[in-house]
Each structure stands twice: as C-alpha cells, then as structure tokens.
Scaffold this active site. Sequence first.
Site, PDB file in Angstrom:
ATOM      1  N   HIS A  69      -5.029   1.421  -6.799  1.00 43.47           N
ATOM      2  CA  HIS A  69      -4.369   2.680  -6.168  1.00 43.47           C
ATOM      3  C   HIS A  69      -5.598   3.370  -5.433  1.00 43.47           C
ATOM      4  O   HIS A  69      -5.837   4.512  -5.693  1.00 43.47           O
ATOM      5  CB  HIS A  69      -3.693   3.491  -6.896  1.00 43.47           C
ATOM      6  CG  HIS A  69      -2.634   4.432  -5.953  1.00 43.47           C
ATOM      7  ND1 HIS A  69      -1.477   4.686  -6.529  1.00 43.47           N
ATOM      8  CD2 HIS A  69      -2.661   4.869  -4.882  1.00 43.47           C
ATOM      9  CE1 HIS A  69      -0.937   5.581  -5.720  1.00 43.47           C
ATOM     10  NE2 HIS A  69      -1.608   5.479  -4.571  1.00 43.47           N
ATOM     11  N   VAL A  70      -6.439   2.708  -4.625  1.00 43.27           N
ATOM     12  CA  VAL A  70      -7.489   3.223  -3.864  1.00 43.27           C
ATOM     13  C   VAL A  70      -7.400   3.444  -2.543  1.00 43.27           C
ATOM     14  O   VAL A  70      -8.286   3.748  -1.717  1.00 43.27           O
ATOM     15  CB  VAL A  70      -8.671   2.310  -4.168  1.00 43.27           C
ATOM     16  CG1 VAL A  70      -9.295   2.740  -5.775  1.00 43.27           C
ATOM     17  CG2 VAL A  70      -8.564   1.286  -3.965  1.00 43.27           C
TER      18      VAL A  70
ATOM     19  N   VAL B  82       0.840  -1.430   0.147  1.00 48.06           N
ATOM     20  CA  VAL B  82       0.028   0.028  -0.014  1.00 48.06           C
ATOM     21  C   VAL B  82       0.720   1.201  -0.125  1.00 48.06           C
ATOM     22  O   VAL B  82       0.494   2.384   0.442  1.00 48.06           O
ATOM     23  CB  VAL B  82      -1.005   0.011   1.330  1.00 48.06           C
ATOM     24  CG1 VAL B  82      -2.072  -1.020   1.149  1.00 48.06           C
ATOM     25  CG2 VAL B  82      -0.198  -0.148   2.592  1.00 48.06           C
ATOM     26  N   ALA B  83       2.044   0.978  -0.419  1.00 45.60           N
ATOM     27  CA  ALA B  83       3.144   2.117  -0.280  1.00 45.60           C
ATOM     28  C   ALA B  83       3.125   2.905  -1.767  1.00 45.60           C
ATOM     29  O   ALA B  83       2.109   3.574  -2.138  1.00 45.60           O
ATOM     30  CB  ALA B  83       4.749   1.522  -0.103  1.00 45.60           C
ATOM     31  N   ARG B  84       4.118   2.460  -2.597  1.00 42.44           N
ATOM     32  CA  ARG B  84       4.304   3.134  -4.061  1.00 42.44           C
ATOM     33  C   ARG B  84       4.609   1.783  -4.724  1.00 42.44           C
ATOM     34  O   ARG B  84       5.485   0.831  -4.249  1.00 42.44           O
ATOM     35  CB  ARG B  84       5.199   4.136  -4.298  1.00 42.44           C
ATOM     36  CG  ARG B  84       4.725   5.263  -3.406  1.00 42.44           C
ATOM     37  CD  ARG B  84       3.503   6.110  -4.365  1.00 42.44           C
ATOM     38  NE  ARG B  84       3.069   7.285  -3.990  1.00 42.44           N
ATOM     39  CZ  ARG B  84       2.184   7.736  -3.142  1.00 42.44           C
ATOM     40  NH1 ARG B  84       1.586   6.692  -2.712  1.00 42.44           N
ATOM     41  NH2 ARG B  84       1.938   8.946  -2.873  1.00 42.44           N
TER      42      ARG B  84
ATOM     43  N   ASP C 218      -1.796  -2.716  -4.080  1.00 41.35           N
ATOM     44  CA  ASP C 218      -2.856  -1.474  -4.319  1.00 41.35           C
ATOM     45  C   ASP C 218      -2.050  -0.550  -5.254  1.00 41.35           C
ATOM     46  O   ASP C 218      -2.917   0.309  -5.990  1.00 41.35           O
ATOM     47  CB  ASP C 218      -3.054  -0.845  -2.955  1.00 41.35           C
ATOM     48  CG  ASP C 218      -4.133   0.502  -3.614  1.00 41.35           C
ATOM     49  OD1 ASP C 218      -5.277   0.212  -4.102  1.00 41.35           O
ATOM     50  OD2 ASP C 218      -3.781   1.618  -2.763  1.00 41.35           O
TER      51      ASP C 218
ATOM     52  N   GLU D  17       2.226   2.050 -13.308  1.00 36.90           N
ATOM     53  CA  GLU D  17       1.012   2.582 -12.745  1.00 36.90           C
ATOM     54  C   GLU D  17       0.385   3.467 -13.707  1.00 36.90           C
ATOM     55  O   GLU D  17       1.042   4.670 -13.790  1.00 36.90           O
ATOM     56  CB  GLU D  17       0.948   2.922 -11.548  1.00 36.90           C
ATOM     57  CG  GLU D  17      -0.575   3.164 -10.564  1.00 36.90           C
ATOM     58  CD  GLU D  17      -0.291   3.373  -9.352  1.00 36.90           C
ATOM     59  OE1 GLU D  17      -0.869   4.310  -8.981  1.00 36.90           O
ATOM     60  OE2 GLU D  17       0.151   2.406  -8.539  1.00 36.90           O
TER      61      GLU D  17
END
Length: 316
Positions: free
Chosen positions: A279-280, A230-232, A255, A260
């Site tokens: 990415h939510v 859930v970082a990058r 995520d 991306e």
Amino acid sequence: MTSTKTPDVWLPLPAEEIEGLPEGLNYLFWDGAQDYPADPADCAFYVVPYMKGPEVAVRPLAGMTAVRIVQTLSAGIDHIEPGLGLLPVGVRLCNARGVHEASTSELALTLILAFLRGLPGFVRGQDEEEWRSGFYPALADKSVLIVGYGSIGAAIEDRLAPFECARVARVARSARATARGPVHALDELPALLPEADVVVLSTPLNASTQGLVGAEFLAAMRDGALLVNVARGGVVDTGSLLLELESGRLRAALDVTDPEPLPSGHPLWHAPNILITPHVGGSTSAFLPRARRLVAGQLSRFAAGEPVHNVVRTTG
C-alpha cells in the site's frame, strides 16, 4: 453574548511546516495520539491523520459537536465513513483530490510493467546468480481496462498514452463521454472484461464496489490477463482471486489487499503469478508538497468564508 473564541483546527502536520496558512485560526497538531490536543468540541476544521486507519480517523468525531469541515488526506473516504453519523448535520467531508493522482498512477504503471516484463523473476534470479533471459510480454499492443475512472483513473490513462496500447477502455459508476472516448457504466463490465489483457482497479471502496471483483468478475477475464489493484483491498474478493491464481489462469499485481496489512502466513504471499506491494501508491515524496498545498488552500477558503473544494459528502 457572541463568542469570540478562535476556531480550532486539528492538523496531522505541524502548522509551521505548512506555508500559506491563514491567520485567525488556532492550529493544533494531532496525528492520532491517544491524548487529544484540546477539547474536540472546539474543533471547527478536522484534517484526518493520514494512513492511521479507521479507528484513529473516527475516534474524535463523536465529540466534535462544532466541526464544519472534515478533510481527508486520502483520495478514498472509506476509513472515515463509519463515523459520519456521529457528526452534526451540515458537516462537509472533503477528500484529497489532486494529492495522489501522480503517485498512484505512477505505481499502477510500475506494477504493470514490472509484472509484464518479468522483473520479480529477474530480482530472484539475481539473488540466485541466474541469467533468466528469454521473451517476455510487453505493454505495447495490449488492451487495458481501467475500472474506476475518476481523477486517478484518468491519470493512469495519461501515463499509458506513450506505451502504444492497442486499446484503453474506461469504466465508472455511470456512463459519460470524455475527450478520450466513452466511459462505460459498471453494468457493461461483462462485455468489456473478456477483451482486456490488463485490468486496473482504481475505484473507490463503497457499497457498490465492495467485493466487486469476485468469482463472476474474475471468470469473465481472459486467460492470462493481469489484474492490478491500486484501489482498496476490499474491492477484490481474496478467496476468489486465490482460486484463479492457484489455477494459473490469471495473474495479479496488488498494492492493496484484504486483509491489510497482509498477515504473515497468509496464502496470498506465496500464491503463484502475484506481485505484492505494501500500500505505497500514495506514500511518496510527491505526497507532502501536495498535501500541504491542499490543506493551506482549503483553510484559506474556510477562513475567508468561501466554499471549500473537493466536497464529496455533506452530513444530514
């Protein structure tokens, strides 16, 4: 003669939608449109458009010769960092600490539970009218490693507390003590990774974390472990992860991805043992109320000549 021009503030939200904005500032709406709302040279406080990417975030910076504060609405600052060299000396860059902790940690727990308890397979089974009963892993009694123990990492641990995990270990850039236990330095990862059933990434993306989760990191994870990002996306080397997924040794719930958005036809879409969300982590109903409060508070401090909060970088 001293100028009495009212300082411009660029907002990605209409000013009338933000309660508590101080008087004495000229509020202008800009959410990444091609045309600027005014001359960037008159902007004193720039709130970066949210989730519009680095090209939009950086585009006006070269012209912002009088800007004093750059405020992101994201926890990460990697999208604005490429343009910091365009700014005058002494500009303070502030992040959105306090805005995303609830939503991102919620999603981290959702991804862990959904994957362990087999929800993606159940959804596919429902589509096929198949009753896929059986035994599935629980989060209870698992060992969890949080890599990136800032405010979001701590919020993830808050939400892990009721789930009876066997152990929660914490890793950050440097070691420190907390009320919950020690935070280990990044260089201790080789000893910690083999002990974790679930590895959660919540670290910023910077020079020390770009590609951190590569072949060596992944090889140190125990067989069957779940990687949650859930970082990058750039924290993970996608090619190395694909090899581990295709071998069946590791599992992943992501995520964020690199690249991306993940393009159609990319092998990550159909890799085995993976769950992908687009990415939510931060884009929920919790975002706007917290973002509005942050912006109003920062601008109130700015207008009163008080120090702003969440300063992560000063140019120069």
